[in-house]
Write a protein that holds these residues in place. Sequence first.
Motif, mmCIF file in Angstrom:
data_model
loop_
_atom_site.group_PDB
_atom_site.id
_atom_site.type_symbol
_atom_site.label_atom_id
_atom_site.label_comp_id
_atom_site.label_asym_id
_atom_site.label_seq_id
_atom_site.Cartn_x
_atom_site.Cartn_y
_atom_site.Cartn_z
ATOM 1 N N GLN A 99 -33.963 -8.524 -1.295
ATOM 2 C CA GLN A 99 -34.304 -8.545 -2.718
ATOM 3 C C GLN A 99 -34.751 -9.960 -3.092
ATOM 4 O O GLN A 99 -34.361 -10.938 -2.461
ATOM 5 C CB GLN A 99 -33.091 -8.139 -3.546
ATOM 6 C CG GLN A 99 -32.621 -6.733 -3.203
ATOM 7 C CD GLN A 99 -31.964 -6.000 -4.342
ATOM 8 O OE1 GLN A 99 -31.561 -6.600 -5.325
ATOM 9 N NE2 GLN A 99 -31.857 -4.684 -4.229
ATOM 10 N N ASN A 139 -36.204 -4.920 -11.775
ATOM 11 C CA ASN A 139 -34.908 -4.355 -11.367
ATOM 12 C C ASN A 139 -34.834 -2.889 -11.735
ATOM 13 O O ASN A 139 -35.062 -2.527 -12.891
ATOM 14 C CB ASN A 139 -33.756 -5.039 -12.104
ATOM 15 C CG ASN A 139 -33.609 -6.483 -11.708
ATOM 16 O OD1 ASN A 139 -34.027 -6.884 -10.622
ATOM 17 N ND2 ASN A 139 -33.032 -7.290 -12.587
ATOM 18 N N ASN A 146 -36.252 -4.458 -7.039
ATOM 19 C CA ASN A 146 -34.875 -4.772 -6.657
ATOM 20 C C ASN A 146 -34.032 -3.583 -7.090
ATOM 21 O O ASN A 146 -33.862 -3.341 -8.288
ATOM 22 C CB ASN A 146 -34.393 -6.035 -7.366
ATOM 23 C CG ASN A 146 -35.127 -7.264 -6.851
ATOM 24 O OD1 ASN A 146 -35.426 -7.359 -5.649
ATOM 25 N ND2 ASN A 146 -35.446 -8.190 -7.740
#
Length: 506
Positions: free
Chosen positions: A32, A44, A67
């Motif tokens: 990540q 995210n 991520n």
Amino acid sequence: TFYGLIAAALAETAYLTYSVYKETNPGLQKPQSLLKENGNKKKNIVILGSGWGAISFLHKLDTTQYNVTIVSPRNYFLFTPLLPSVPTSTVGSNSICDPVRTIARQTPGEVIYYEAAATDVDPVNQTVKIVHKNMNFAHGEAFVNKDDPIEKTLNYDYLIYAVGAKVNTFGIPGIPEYASFLKEAQDATAVRQKLFNAIEASRLLPEDSEDRKRLLTFVVCGGGPTGVELAAEVKDYIDQDLLKFIPGIDKEMKVVLVEALPNILNMFHPKLIEYTKEVFKTQHVDLRTNTMVKKVDAKNVYASAKKPDGTTEEVVIPYGTLVWAGGNAQRELTRSLADKITEQKTARRGLLVDEYMKLDGDDHIYALGDCTFTANAPTAQVAHQQGEFLADHFNKLAKIDDLQYVISLEKDQASKEKHLKRLERYKNSLKPFSYRHQGALAYVGSERAVADLTWGSWSTVALGGSLTFFFWRTAYVSMILGVRSKLLVISDWIKVSLFGRDCSKD
Ligand code: FAD
Ligand code: NAI
């Protein structure tokens, strides 16, 4: 033909070996990072849940583009279609559980997993509060044990909300205290233990005792597919295996299925409903339709039964083991999320989403599966297709986002226009979700299944019988996600066909 078969067998073995190797030796994952290689911010994604919707999404998502964090109090994916086979040990509960960590390690980008439950979503600040506690699924909520909680707050650019539903008890008194559900793996174990407690306790009582008869009555409330499949599995277990260890139990033990509506399996073709009723009749499953459960206590189910002349009578059904399979209700977390968004104020039966699964009234939350209210039934098939659709959608959104970033930096007008044309093409490639119903299958006992199959938009084929049972098994094995689980389920079936189902209490 002979050489063809050998070649096919070798190819299948090679594929299996490769799949097992891949599952047990996950490769390196892209870590990540704040930024992507092109300098654009990596967004995210927080996924809530580890069920059909969440895992189907994770499986297809290009995890190098985001991520990704997945949060679920259940650290495995549960293959629910075979859950009714677990209380009778036709299939072991471990065989239908795939660990989230195994699944998360097979994606190309690093995925963080937290064993926790979301307890609050803040759509304004785009945060989710998650809590790890000791868990217990026995009564449908994510967990009940309040000891020693550890909390954490996660920020999201996008929230994939797939927490499923809980069991609907309709506020009927006594159900939470006395009935088991069949929603989680632990529920199946609890049902098995209660069944054996009741059987073993009955052995101490004289044969003509009313209490012995009660203990030997297995009652299932709710004649949807969960209730029907469980009643069928338990009756098989008694008639095919238990009677070998406890002679005469097949004469004494009763399976009762209680349903409020005039029919069971209401989403199936009428021919299949009649077929199932016929199978239940020959198998001596005591089917009580038009019978609405009103109250439950430690020993009895109290119901109101509608008679053919339209009048009703109050009935009492004594039970030794009681399972409640009354359908779905929304979780508290889902209700509280709906309360925070004006457009969700009417969302009584589930979150309202548009044709891209985006929550009405919020641009950063996408919801799928049983926690939503759409035109489709709350099934694994729907949640699975929605998950795969959404992953594909997010893979495209990542490309669009990167291109927009490149355009924002581009100084040369000609190149900018070329990019803008590409961007237009990408945006046009975003297609709304459309569900392809492939049919429904249910096991109805004594090695028979029913199948409502749909080919194209025009034809529905209603099948029932032993061949359908073979098809049911083949179809379910092909739907299981992991190779390990596929092999375990097949070996469970082989074990049962050789030695029968075992009768230990676990
Ligand atoms: P689920 O699969 O229920 O997953 C929800 C996930 O969210 C779980 O991992 C749960 O632990 C997690 N979660 C819960 N609370 C929180 C929280 N607060 N924070 C984070 N995570 C949370 N459908 C079919 O199409 N065919 C079948 O044969 C079939 N058989 C079934 C048999 C049984 C016994 C049952 C109970 C259901 C069956 N279904 C079947 C229905 C199917 O299982 C559901 O429709 C499907 O599981 C819905 O997927 P989902 O992802 O929405 O929810
Ligand atoms: P369901 O909602 O399909 O069935 C619940 C049943 O309980 C209904 O028939 C309802 O009339 C009955 N009921 C409710 N209150 C009652 C009362 N007071 N007294 C008596 N009966 C009462 O729930 P189920 O079976 O758990 O299924 C949930 C979802 O999962 C459905 O969408 C179903 O299609 C899907 N599913 C699919 C399976 C398959 O395809 N083989 C297997 C299991 C579930």
